[in-house]
Design a protein around this motif. Structure first.
Motif, PDB file in Angstrom:
ATOM      1  N   CYS A 266     -64.621  72.922  91.057  1.00  0.00           N
ATOM      2  CA  CYS A 266     -64.776  72.463  89.616  1.00  0.00           C
ATOM      3  C   CYS A 266     -63.252  72.171  88.339  1.00  0.00           C
ATOM      4  O   CYS A 266     -63.037  70.863  88.278  1.00  0.00           O
ATOM      5  CB  CYS A 266     -64.972  73.751  89.037  1.00  0.00           C
ATOM      6  SG  CYS A 266     -67.376  73.704  89.463  1.00  0.00           S
ATOM      7  N   TYR A 267     -62.752  73.049  89.042  1.00  0.00           N
ATOM      8  CA  TYR A 267     -61.022  72.725  88.070  1.00  0.00           C
ATOM      9  C   TYR A 267     -60.242  71.349  88.627  1.00  0.00           C
ATOM     10  O   TYR A 267     -60.237  70.730  87.943  1.00  0.00           O
ATOM     11  CB  TYR A 267     -59.908  73.873  87.923  1.00  0.00           C
ATOM     12  CG  TYR A 267     -58.644  73.578  87.276  1.00  0.00           C
ATOM     13  CD1 TYR A 267     -58.988  73.681  86.170  1.00  0.00           C
ATOM     14  CD2 TYR A 267     -57.517  73.339  88.352  1.00  0.00           C
ATOM     15  CE1 TYR A 267     -57.127  73.641  85.513  1.00  0.00           C
ATOM     16  CE2 TYR A 267     -56.564  73.102  87.206  1.00  0.00           C
ATOM     17  CZ  TYR A 267     -56.095  73.422  86.033  1.00  0.00           C
ATOM     18  OH  TYR A 267     -54.966  73.446  85.191  1.00  0.00           O
ATOM     19  N   VAL A 268     -60.111  71.367  89.425  1.00  0.00           N
ATOM     20  CA  VAL A 268     -60.035  70.016  90.752  1.00  0.00           C
ATOM     21  C   VAL A 268     -60.246  68.782  89.890  1.00  0.00           C
ATOM     22  O   VAL A 268     -59.715  67.855  89.486  1.00  0.00           O
ATOM     23  CB  VAL A 268     -59.104  69.936  91.573  1.00  0.00           C
ATOM     24  CG1 VAL A 268     -58.919  68.986  92.457  1.00  0.00           C
ATOM     25  CG2 VAL A 268     -58.070  71.976  91.992  1.00  0.00           C
ATOM     26  N   GLU A 269     -62.091  69.093  90.196  1.00  0.00           N
ATOM     27  CA  GLU A 269     -62.645  68.223  90.231  1.00  0.00           C
ATOM     28  C   GLU A 269     -62.572  67.126  88.381  1.00  0.00           C
ATOM     29  O   GLU A 269     -63.133  66.019  88.292  1.00  0.00           O
ATOM     30  CB  GLU A 269     -64.130  68.285  90.656  1.00  0.00           C
ATOM     31  CG  GLU A 269     -64.279  68.487  91.708  1.00  0.00           C
ATOM     32  CD  GLU A 269     -63.694  67.889  92.811  1.00  0.00           C
ATOM     33  OE1 GLU A 269     -64.185  66.615  92.911  1.00  0.00           O
ATOM     34  OE2 GLU A 269     -62.580  67.964  93.319  1.00  0.00           O
ATOM     35  N   GLN A 270     -61.714  67.296  88.089  1.00  0.00           N
ATOM     36  CA  GLN A 270     -62.066  67.241  86.413  1.00  0.00           C
ATOM     37  C   GLN A 270     -60.955  66.795  85.662  1.00  0.00           C
ATOM     38  O   GLN A 270     -60.356  66.388  85.289  1.00  0.00           O
ATOM     39  CB  GLN A 270     -61.698  68.644  85.733  1.00  0.00           C
ATOM     40  CG  GLN A 270     -63.633  69.120  85.628  1.00  0.00           C
ATOM     41  CD  GLN A 270     -63.741  70.104  84.381  1.00  0.00           C
ATOM     42  OE1 GLN A 270     -63.476  70.272  83.379  1.00  0.00           O
ATOM     43  NE2 GLN A 270     -63.858  71.315  84.781  1.00  0.00           N
ATOM     44  N   ARG A 271     -59.477  66.774  87.152  1.00  0.00           N
ATOM     45  CA  ARG A 271     -58.667  66.375  87.081  1.00  0.00           C
ATOM     46  C   ARG A 271     -58.144  65.059  88.078  1.00  0.00           C
ATOM     47  O   ARG A 271     -56.752  64.759  88.233  1.00  0.00           O
ATOM     48  CB  ARG A 271     -56.916  67.299  86.998  1.00  0.00           C
ATOM     49  CG  ARG A 271     -57.519  68.104  85.539  1.00  0.00           C
ATOM     50  CD  ARG A 271     -56.828  69.873  86.065  1.00  0.00           C
ATOM     51  NE  ARG A 271     -57.170  70.098  84.740  1.00  0.00           N
ATOM     52  CZ  ARG A 271     -58.631  71.540  84.389  1.00  0.00           C
ATOM     53  NH1 ARG A 271     -58.781  70.481  84.471  1.00  0.00           N
ATOM     54  NH2 ARG A 271     -57.865  71.227  82.776  1.00  0.00           N
ATOM     55  N   VAL A 272     -58.980  64.511  89.186  1.00  0.00           N
ATOM     56  CA  VAL A 272     -58.920  63.141  89.632  1.00  0.00           C
ATOM     57  C   VAL A 272     -59.145  62.764  89.926  1.00  0.00           C
ATOM     58  O   VAL A 272     -60.576  62.857  88.708  1.00  0.00           O
ATOM     59  CB  VAL A 272     -58.938  63.884  91.360  1.00  0.00           C
ATOM     60  CG1 VAL A 272     -57.758  65.626  92.164  1.00  0.00           C
ATOM     61  CG2 VAL A 272     -60.874  64.715  91.743  1.00  0.00           C
ATOM     62  N   ALA A 273     -58.738  60.988  90.200  1.00  0.00           N
ATOM     63  CA  ALA A 273     -59.419  59.951  89.647  1.00  0.00           C
ATOM     64  C   ALA A 273     -60.637  59.522  90.726  1.00  0.00           C
ATOM     65  O   ALA A 273     -61.556  59.355  89.942  1.00  0.00           O
ATOM     66  CB  ALA A 273     -58.661  58.596  90.054  1.00  0.00           C
TER      67      ALA A 273
END
Length: 538
Positions: A266-273
């Motif tokens: 969830c953390y990563v998905e909010q920060r990738v294109a």
């Protein structure tokens, strides 16, 4: 990545990706031909485990690997669940037709290798390869369907998929039994090859979709974290209460790993294109609600499919040879209702009422099945199964329809894979948790038998508890033992379906929060576009 950053090179006139409500009008003949390939592919995905399950005793006997038997199924299930969301995203980014064809080829390669296996280790590895391809089969079918046919018109075709599900459930064990008895267990895998070849020909020749060239990169880190989380969840439900106790360090460790991986995801998905599963989709109320409903439908459906044949064979004395036919009443209810609902949606464009009715009927069916007893007749139990199947018929295709109608065209694969994933994970949890309740009831009933009866059971080689519950050999047990098993199974069914009814209440609540957003397509396309945009903003 924005829509402007990707270029599409058309094979046929292009449906511009990113626009939520535009569907290229296709001739009905073309759609029907494509449907042949999609239906065959869906049949492949659903038949495989049912056919292989029937042949499993012969397989483990020849390959001398009974201690690893569960991994033949687990490897396939893990690979399928873990790859499902990735296939959906790959299709959205790089083209649905290409990714679908690749998944079919991988599935067929895994099938051929599985049939050539010379050891259990090889079979487990090749089943995992097969599962990787299988993860893209169902997602490909649903996302291509979503790209070809507007939601408003999709009810004309959804009955086909309900029919395939019924055919696979009934025909799978019959085909597996015939192949095992009259050919060779290896043909349970080789039978996929001609069917897959036919599907490939139809998809290659008939299906015309935009060929997308995208500069975006797959979110590999997010995909790895999601895979670890899914694998942990599936292993917990597979091993918990069987291989390891629920409170063991292995199960608790897997739980901690799964939670940590999903939080990281969830953390990563909010920060990738280009996230594997865009979390903003869950801001859409309809998408979130049908995801919850899909999870609970999987929970209830797989519980019914798993435990009802045991009750019918051991308590009601039905034949095990035609085990697929035992579920015919449930599949009949599902098929008929799905056909009627599909036509109603196409005619009216309305769908909100069907999840409400479906979840309520599903809860009612579970309550009826919770009344199963040792003396319940076959006609009564079949009627109860029809009710449960009818409830699922209101839901099976509608949940996918609402999920796809809640996203833009560019996210069609993600919506399809998410709906499939939630149903799969729900089924995995349902079988595991219901299985624990069921086993405890059976073991508890047998445990109270007199010591002399237990000793006689051991002398006859039947064992104790669930180990002796074999329909083929139970007739040799003492009458007291047979009665104890039958009462234990009936009590287990009561517990399983009563909890199923309780859990269905959550699905009823979720269905009440679904909004009636106009389906895309038809004369109401412009109004539907405005409502979809408003729904996404709420």
């Amino acid at each position: 990545m924005t829509t402007q950053q990707s270029a599409a090179v058309p094979e046929e006139p292009v449906v511009e990706l990113g626009k939520p409500d535009e569907f290229e009008q296709r001739p009905h003949r073309e759609i029907r031909l494509v449907m042949v390939g999609l239906v065959i592919t869906m049949l492949l995905a659903m038949l495989d485990n049912l056919i292989v399950g029937t042949a499993m005793p012969r397989i483990v006997g020849e390959l001398n690997g009974a201690e690893h038997m569960s991994w033949v199924v687990t490897a396939y299930t893990l690979a399928t669940a873990a790859s499902t969301p990735i296939w959906g995203k790959v299709g959205d980014l790089y083209g649905r037709k290409g990714s679908f064809l690749v998944s079919i080829v991988i599935f067929l390669l895994g099938s051929a290798l599985s049939g050539m296996s010379q050891s259990m280790t090889q079979l487990i590895i090749f089943r995992a390869v097969q599962g990787l391809g299988a993860g893209g089969l169902m997602v490909g079918v649903m996302s291509i369907m979503g790209a070809l046919v507007a939601p408003r018109d999709r009810g004309k075709y959804q009955g086909m998929f309900a029919a395939v599900m019924a055919l696979a459930t009934v025909g799978g064990p019959l085909i597996g039994g015939f192949i095992t008895d009259h050919l060779n267990w290896r043909w349970t895998f080789y039978v996929n090859l001609p069917l897959g070849a036919i599907a490939l020909v139809f998809i290659v020749v008939v299906l015309k979709l935009p060929k997308v060239r995208s500069t975006a990169k797959i979110d590999y880190f997010g995909a790895i974290l999601l895979t670890v989380g899914i694998v942990s969840a599936v292993l917990i439900t597979t091993w918990g209460g069987h291989e390891y106790a629920w409170g063991s360090k292995q199960i608790l460790g897997l739980g901690a790993l799964g939670v940590a991986s999903l939080i990281g995801f969830c953390y990563v998905e909010q920060r990738v294109a280009e996230p594997v599963i865009p979390l903003q989709l869950f801001r859409n109320r309809n998408f979130t609600m049908v995801s919850i409903i899909g999870f609970i439908v999987g929970f209830s459906m797989f519980g019914a499919v798993t435990f009802l044949p045991t009750y019918q064979q051991i308590v009601q004395g039905a034949s095990a040879t035609n085990s697929g036919l035992l579920l015919m009443p449930m599949m009949f209810g599902m098929l008929v209702v799905s056909l009627v609902v599909g036509q109603a949606i196409t005619k009216t464009g309305k769908y909100r009422i069907f999840p409400i009715i479906g979840t309520t009927v599903m809860a009612g069916g579970s309550l009826l099945l919770s009344t199963l007893a040792v003396d319940t007749g076959k006609f009564a139990s079949s009627c109860y199964m029809v009710v449960l199947g009818a409830g699922m018929g209101f839901l099976m295709q509608v949940t996918m329809l609402v999920a796809q109608n809640s996203v833009e065209m560019k996210d069609m694969g993600v919506a399809s894979s998410s709906a499939t994933l939630f149903r799969t994970i729900g089924g995995s949890f349902g079988v595991a948790l219901f299985g624990t309740l069921f086993v405890n009831q059976v073991n508890g009933s047998v445990k109270h038998l007199p010591p002399e009866v237990l000793q006689k059971m051991a002398q006859q080689g039947g064992g104790e508890g669930m180990s002796a519950m074999n329909p083929a050999t139970m007739k040799n047990l003492p009458p007291e033992a047979i009665g104890a098993y039958q009462h234990g199974i009936a009590n287990g069914m009561h517990t399983v379906f009563l909890w199923g009814a309780v859990i269905s209440v959550v699905a009823i609540a979720a269905s009440l929060f679904i909004r009636e957003v106009k389906l895309r397509g038809g004369a109401d396309a412009a109004e539907a576009k405005a409502e979809a945009a408003m729904e996404g903003a709420l």
